[in-house]
Motif scaffolding. Sequence first.
Motif, PDB file in Angstrom:
ATOM      1  N   LEU A 138       0.767  -1.134   0.335  1.00  0.00           N
ATOM      2  CA  LEU A 138       0.031   0.181  -0.423  1.00  0.00           C
ATOM      3  C   LEU A 138       0.789   1.433   0.026  1.00  0.00           C
ATOM      4  CD1 LEU A 138      -2.911   1.738   0.264  1.00  0.00           C
ATOM      5  CD2 LEU A 138      -2.751   1.041   2.605  1.00  0.00           C
ATOM      6  N   ILE A 159      -4.773  16.478   3.715  1.00  0.00           N
ATOM      7  CA  ILE A 159      -4.087  16.549   2.922  1.00  0.00           C
ATOM      8  C   ILE A 159      -3.615  18.507   2.440  1.00  0.00           C
ATOM      9  CG2 ILE A 159      -3.826  16.654  -0.288  1.00  0.00           C
ATOM     10  CD1 ILE A 159      -4.865  14.522   0.069  1.00  0.00           C
ATOM     11  N   GLN A 175       1.472  14.236  -0.063  1.00  0.00           N
ATOM     12  CA  GLN A 175       0.216  14.054  -0.014  1.00  0.00           C
ATOM     13  C   GLN A 175      -0.286  12.956  -0.274  1.00  0.00           C
ATOM     14  OE1 GLN A 175      -1.341  16.805  -3.524  1.00  0.00           O
ATOM     15  NE2 GLN A 175      -0.749  18.286  -2.040  1.00  0.00           N
ATOM     16  N   SER A 176       0.640  12.111  -0.673  1.00  0.00           N
ATOM     17  CA  SER A 176      -0.144  10.403  -0.893  1.00  0.00           C
ATOM     18  C   SER A 176       0.554   9.868   0.680  1.00  0.00           C
ATOM     19  CB  SER A 176       0.577   9.343  -1.602  1.00  0.00           C
ATOM     20  OG  SER A 176       1.109  10.515  -3.179  1.00  0.00           O
ATOM     21  N   VAL A 236      -2.682  10.085   3.459  1.00  0.00           N
ATOM     22  CA  VAL A 236      -3.022   9.512   2.780  1.00  0.00           C
ATOM     23  C   VAL A 236      -3.176   7.631   4.205  1.00  0.00           C
ATOM     24  CG1 VAL A 236      -4.759   7.951   1.607  1.00  0.00           C
ATOM     25  CG2 VAL A 236      -4.302  10.683   1.267  1.00  0.00           C
ATOM     26  N   TRP A 237      -1.673   7.854   3.684  1.00  0.00           N
ATOM     27  CA  TRP A 237      -1.402   6.414   3.991  1.00  0.00           C
ATOM     28  C   TRP A 237      -1.402   6.475   5.989  1.00  0.00           C
ATOM     29  CZ3 TRP A 237       3.608   4.983   6.720  1.00  0.00           C
ATOM     30  CH2 TRP A 237       3.958   4.215   6.432  1.00  0.00           C
ATOM     31  N   LEU A 238      -0.738   7.340   6.196  1.00  0.00           N
ATOM     32  CA  LEU A 238      -0.117   7.833   7.618  1.00  0.00           C
ATOM     33  C   LEU A 238      -1.301   8.517   8.309  1.00  0.00           C
ATOM     34  CD1 LEU A 238       2.424   7.138   8.815  1.00  0.00           C
ATOM     35  CD2 LEU A 238       3.404   9.967   8.113  1.00  0.00           C
ATOM     36  N   PHE A 239      -2.284   9.421   7.963  1.00  0.00           N
ATOM     37  CA  PHE A 239      -2.963   9.619   8.529  1.00  0.00           C
ATOM     38  C   PHE A 239      -4.892   9.721   7.670  1.00  0.00           C
ATOM     39  CE2 PHE A 239       0.169  12.855   9.288  1.00  0.00           C
ATOM     40  CZ  PHE A 239      -0.022  12.476  10.548  1.00  0.00           C
ATOM     41  N   SER A 240      -5.151  11.145   6.735  1.00  0.00           N
ATOM     42  CA  SER A 240      -6.468  10.692   6.455  1.00  0.00           C
ATOM     43  C   SER A 240      -6.080  11.602   4.984  1.00  0.00           C
ATOM     44  CB  SER A 240      -7.928  11.207   6.998  1.00  0.00           C
ATOM     45  OG  SER A 240      -8.420  11.235   6.684  1.00  0.00           O
ATOM     46  N   GLY A 241      -7.066  11.090   4.359  1.00  0.00           N
ATOM     47  CA  GLY A 241      -7.289  13.098   3.075  1.00  0.00           C
ATOM     48  C   GLY A 241      -8.039  13.901   3.243  1.00  0.00           C
ATOM     49  N   GLU A 242      -8.032  13.254   4.685  1.00  0.00           N
ATOM     50  CA  GLU A 242      -8.612  15.271   4.739  1.00  0.00           C
ATOM     51  C   GLU A 242      -7.436  15.981   5.654  1.00  0.00           C
ATOM     52  OE1 GLU A 242     -11.142  15.605   8.589  1.00  0.00           O
ATOM     53  OE2 GLU A 242     -10.362  13.214   8.853  1.00  0.00           O
ATOM     54  N   GLN A 262       2.302   1.578  -2.971  1.00  0.00           N
ATOM     55  CA  GLN A 262       1.334   1.841  -3.852  1.00  0.00           C
ATOM     56  C   GLN A 262       1.336   3.171  -4.122  1.00  0.00           C
ATOM     57  OE1 GLN A 262      -0.141  -0.117  -7.348  1.00  0.00           O
ATOM     58  NE2 GLN A 262      -0.670   2.339  -7.502  1.00  0.00           N
ATOM     59  N   LEU A 263       1.062   3.745  -3.362  1.00  0.00           N
ATOM     60  CA  LEU A 263       1.161   5.450  -2.702  1.00  0.00           C
ATOM     61  C   LEU A 263       1.999   6.193  -3.379  1.00  0.00           C
ATOM     62  CD1 LEU A 263      -0.980   5.762   0.633  1.00  0.00           C
ATOM     63  CD2 LEU A 263      -1.978   6.010  -1.787  1.00  0.00           C
TER      64      LEU A 263
END
Lengths: 293, 366
Positions: A3, A264, A252-253, A256-262, A6-7
């Motif tokens: 994952l 960014i 930015q990617s 998302v992996w570490l926390f969440s899209g919010e 991929q990110l």
Amino acid sequence: MTLLLQLFINGLVQGMPLACLAVGFGLVYRSLKIFHLAMGAEFILTGYILYALMNWFNMGLMSAIPLTIILAVAFGAAIEKGVYLPFFNQKSSAGVTMIASLGVMIIVENVIALIFGNNVKSISTDLEPIYLWHGLKITRIQLIQFLICGICFGGLGYLIHRSKWFKVIWAMGDQPKLVPVMGLPLNTIRLVIMCLAAFMVAVPSVLIGYDVGLEPHTGMSYLLTASVAVFFGGLDRYWAWGIGAICVAILQSVVVWLFSGEWISFVTFAILVFVLLFKPNGLFGVRKRMEEE
Amino acid sequence: MKKLLWVLVVLIIVAFGGRAWYLHKQSVAEKDVVKIGALLPLTGPTARDGMDALAGMKIALEEINRDPTSNTKIDIWVEDNKFSVPASLAAFHKLNNSVPAFITFGAVPVNGLASLLKANHKPTISLVNAEDATIYSTPEIFRAWISISKQAGVIAEFVTKNFKDSRIAFLKIKSIDGDSFENVLTTQLAGIGQELVAKETFAVTDIETRNQVIKLLDKNPDVVVVYGFAQGYIAALNSLLEQGYKGAIITNQDVQMNHKLIANNAAGIYFGMPNYDFSKLIKSNPDLADNLFAAFGYEGMRIMAKVIQQNGTDSAKIREGLANLKDFETGFGKISYDEQGEIHLPNFVIKQMQADGSAKIVKESE
């Protein structure tokens, strides 16, 4: 682990269109000293021109793209001739020009919303083929974005370092007052810069629009991320804009992996504030003597 | 010369007299027309939606004023609220003394106007959703749009009944609406002893949502519930299918505009929306087919006109009339309001997308 990898790859791929946008912003900011907010308008308008050519004039994708880019470059030239140059001739302050640039952005955004509506418009109606490699996925359009934007970014970088004409453009950012003193056509050089910047915005705009569709209010978000990439990398080195763009996209990617899209947007601008506080010239910026500032 | 002077004097007197007579006649005529304040976004990002709502309102006005049995003519005084609070406040102050009631568009503007509407006792129909707290604390505001919690409740019930024991993931827009939706969904899932296997967020302006979707799909969900709107929403749905997701997608919007979705995963896409009969609107303007903003404009105007024709132009009586409105026939079915201004829209259904782009009702309204 897959994952994260991929990110990371997604970030790398997203970094290339962002690098082109960073060039579109950085060229105008560095050489013309304009915080080029109208770049957001160029970004959204280009996508909608492609949409209109394909849907209103029934043009095929391959024939519509070159015409779209020509029209987008013409729009860049129109901004210079109709807005930036008159303000430059009147010796208006950078703040006034920036407000005018913002005005162009707002007008274009609203006119597009009125003509096309606020709904998302899709250019492509098919799902993109996906390539698999050891569990990692990449879509065809992501690959195309990476390659074409990479070629545009690398090509312009090569020209700026090798061609005399392009060297003038870069030198103008260092010593703008020397251009007319040396007998060079200042207005023509300004126009070339605006056309080049519009081209570097048009290419990712077409590819991103084809990939994820169009919406009239996304220009500002791309513009701000591109400006962060320029300041993050360092204003005075062309290649640093690209590295800055790739770093921002990868970060930015990873967010998302570490926390969440919010998170960014928060992370993007936290990076900018952090860099400007501790490395005011950017990560790869050139330290200048006081008299050079 | 003297004659010419006389002719001029007579002409001036006739002209002024005629103008005064015309103005008098006009004011007499206008006394029979009740004007409602319409605060709609006519410029700015949501201008198109505001214009669609206005188109629906105008169709309703034509119908109402054509009716020979009605003794009160209705008209609207349209002001641009720019989808902003300052412009809404300015428009409100301009019209407040001239209109007995308002119709507004936009959650942000109506939330900002709430205290003024309450202080001036101006009954108002909000065409697009307003925050629950605003609706319940302001007896003057009546909702024409469904509440997010109501919509979430119907969708969550469908999920818990039809996808029990599935691995359910949630993808939401970063907004108060998204949070409200999540609260209702997680509460209902907890009721059957289940919880979300993954949750991700996207912003309204996000174009690139691949990373969020990849992270979500890493948990192998069987069902993905998506709540959102605008660019980020479409991008999220596209990314789901692009990444090869073949499970069920349950969402809050009709996704007909997105051909990729229909072609590739039609049988697995469900959405919950009010079911509206557009035939009346289409008859007047075929472009308004499937345009819910026009539908709410049309029905909001009809409701307000009906209440004014029955209760007169006193604002307090109009408010009472709205609160007591029961079983009013609309394209949504028979609607009613309660004392808190909450709308009861009966015809809220779950539809399943079909491969040909149409949608089939799989859960009727209750």
